[in-house]
Scaffold this motif. Structure first.
Motif, mmCIF file in Angstrom:
data_model
loop_
_atom_site.group_PDB
_atom_site.id
_atom_site.type_symbol
_atom_site.label_atom_id
_atom_site.label_comp_id
_atom_site.label_asym_id
_atom_site.label_seq_id
_atom_site.Cartn_x
_atom_site.Cartn_y
_atom_site.Cartn_z
ATOM 1 N N GLY A 7 0.813 -1.214 0.000
ATOM 2 C CA GLY A 7 0.000 0.000 0.000
ATOM 3 C C GLY A 7 0.847 1.264 0.000
ATOM 4 N N SER A 8 1.914 1.256 0.799
ATOM 5 C CA SER A 8 2.825 2.409 0.835
ATOM 6 C C SER A 8 3.474 2.635 -0.523
ATOM 7 N N LYS A 9 3.903 1.538 -1.137
ATOM 8 C CA LYS A 9 4.541 1.646 -2.456
ATOM 9 C C LYS A 9 3.552 2.212 -3.484
ATOM 10 N N GLY A 10 2.320 1.727 -3.457
ATOM 11 C CA GLY A 10 1.298 2.232 -4.374
ATOM 12 C C GLY A 10 1.001 3.703 -4.151
ATOM 13 N N GLY A 11 0.947 4.116 -2.888
ATOM 14 C CA GLY A 11 0.714 5.523 -2.577
ATOM 15 C C GLY A 11 1.839 6.414 -3.070
ATOM 16 N N ARG A 12 3.074 5.974 -2.886
ATOM 17 C CA ARG A 12 4.223 6.747 -3.371
ATOM 18 C C ARG A 12 4.212 6.845 -4.895
ATOM 19 N N THR A 13 3.876 5.739 -5.547
ATOM 20 C CA THR A 13 3.829 5.736 -7.018
ATOM 21 C C THR A 13 2.754 6.692 -7.520
ATOM 22 N N THR A 14 1.581 6.651 -6.884
ATOM 23 C CA THR A 14 0.497 7.562 -7.271
ATOM 24 C C THR A 14 0.925 9.014 -7.064
ATOM 25 N N PHE A 15 1.575 9.290 -5.941
ATOM 26 C CA PHE A 15 2.046 10.647 -5.665
ATOM 27 C C PHE A 15 3.046 11.098 -6.725
ATOM 28 N N GLU A 16 3.978 10.228 -7.075
ATOM 29 C CA GLU A 16 4.989 10.584 -8.075
ATOM 30 C C GLU A 16 4.352 10.857 -9.436
ATOM 31 N N ARG A 17 3.325 10.102 -9.787
ATOM 32 C CA ARG A 17 2.674 10.273 -11.090
ATOM 33 C C ARG A 17 1.759 11.489 -11.143
ATOM 34 N N HIS A 18 1.025 11.745 -10.056
ATOM 35 C CA HIS A 18 -0.046 12.738 -10.117
ATOM 36 C C HIS A 18 0.150 13.969 -9.228
ATOM 37 N N GLY A 19 1.037 13.904 -8.258
ATOM 38 C CA GLY A 19 1.343 15.062 -7.434
ATOM 39 C C GLY A 19 0.470 15.223 -6.198
ATOM 40 N N SER A 20 0.813 16.241 -5.411
ATOM 41 C CA SER A 20 0.160 16.443 -4.116
ATOM 42 C C SER A 20 -1.287 16.924 -4.250
ATOM 43 N N LYS A 21 -1.582 17.702 -5.279
ATOM 44 C CA LYS A 21 -2.958 18.184 -5.448
ATOM 45 C C LYS A 21 -3.914 17.002 -5.645
ATOM 46 N N HIS A 22 -3.507 16.050 -6.457
ATOM 47 C CA HIS A 22 -4.321 14.859 -6.705
ATOM 48 C C HIS A 22 -4.530 14.077 -5.401
ATOM 49 N N MET A 23 -3.468 13.926 -4.620
ATOM 50 C CA MET A 23 -3.567 13.192 -3.361
ATOM 51 C C MET A 23 -4.499 13.907 -2.382
ATOM 52 N N ALA A 24 -4.447 15.242 -2.356
ATOM 53 C CA ALA A 24 -5.333 16.007 -1.487
ATOM 54 C C ALA A 24 -6.791 15.815 -1.901
ATOM 55 N N GLU A 25 -7.032 15.773 -3.204
ATOM 56 C CA GLU A 25 -8.398 15.546 -3.698
ATOM 57 C C GLU A 25 -8.908 14.164 -3.299
ATOM 58 N N ILE A 26 -8.053 13.155 -3.404
ATOM 59 C CA ILE A 26 -8.430 11.805 -2.995
ATOM 60 C C ILE A 26 -8.773 11.793 -1.501
ATOM 61 N N GLY A 27 -7.942 12.427 -0.697
ATOM 62 C CA GLY A 27 -8.178 12.477 0.745
ATOM 63 C C GLY A 27 -9.477 13.174 1.095
ATOM 64 N N ALA A 28 -9.749 14.286 0.415
ATOM 65 C CA ALA A 28 -10.985 15.034 0.685
ATOM 66 C C ALA A 28 -12.211 14.207 0.311
ATOM 67 N N LYS A 29 -12.146 13.503 -0.814
ATOM 68 C CA LYS A 29 -13.270 12.650 -1.226
ATOM 69 C C LYS A 29 -13.460 11.502 -0.248
ATOM 70 N N GLY A 30 -12.381 10.907 0.198
ATOM 71 C CA GLY A 30 -12.469 9.817 1.172
ATOM 72 C C GLY A 30 -13.069 10.279 2.485
ATOM 73 N N PHE A 31 -12.645 11.455 2.941
ATOM 74 C CA PHE A 31 -13.181 12.023 4.180
ATOM 75 C C PHE A 31 -14.678 12.265 4.031
ATOM 76 N N ALA A 32 -15.079 12.905 2.934
ATOM 77 C CA ALA A 32 -16.495 13.220 2.711
ATOM 78 C C ALA A 32 -17.336 11.944 2.618
ATOM 79 N N THR A 33 -16.823 10.928 1.957
ATOM 80 C CA THR A 33 -17.552 9.666 1.828
ATOM 81 C C THR A 33 -17.720 8.995 3.180
ATOM 82 N N THR A 34 -16.658 8.975 3.981
ATOM 83 C CA THR A 34 -16.737 8.367 5.308
ATOM 84 C C THR A 34 -17.729 9.098 6.184
#
Length: 93
Positions: A7-34
């Protein structure tokens, strides 16, 4: 490789490909869904719960380090008695 490492490796790979803005959007959507699914829209209640969990994890981390230290020092059995806290601001006495 265990699940956590994968999971850590996948998260780092996603971050490297898409950047911090994308990761923040994923986090915000996850928070809102929860919040919508499990907290009936109570955003502050969920934030409070996350704060409590963070506090519990800090205590757990301390206990694990202390027990490992004592075992490494030669103790055969180690034990820590912890008070049950329902809120980080509550005193155990």
């Amino acid at each position: 490789m265990d699940r956590s490492a994968a999971g850590s490796k996948g998260g780092r790979t996603t971050f490297e490909r898409h950047g911090s803005k994308h990761m923040a959007e994923i986090g915000a959507k996850g928070f809102a869904t929860t919040v919508a699914r499990h907290w009936n829209g109570d955003r502050q209640g969920y934030r409070d719960y996350l704060g409590l969990r963070r506090h519990e994890q800090q205590i757990e981390s301390f206990v694990e380090r202390e027990q490992a230290r004592r075992l490494a020092a030669g103790e055969k059995i180690v034990c820590h008695e912890l008070p049950v806290l329902s809120d980080p601001d509550e005193l155990p006495f």
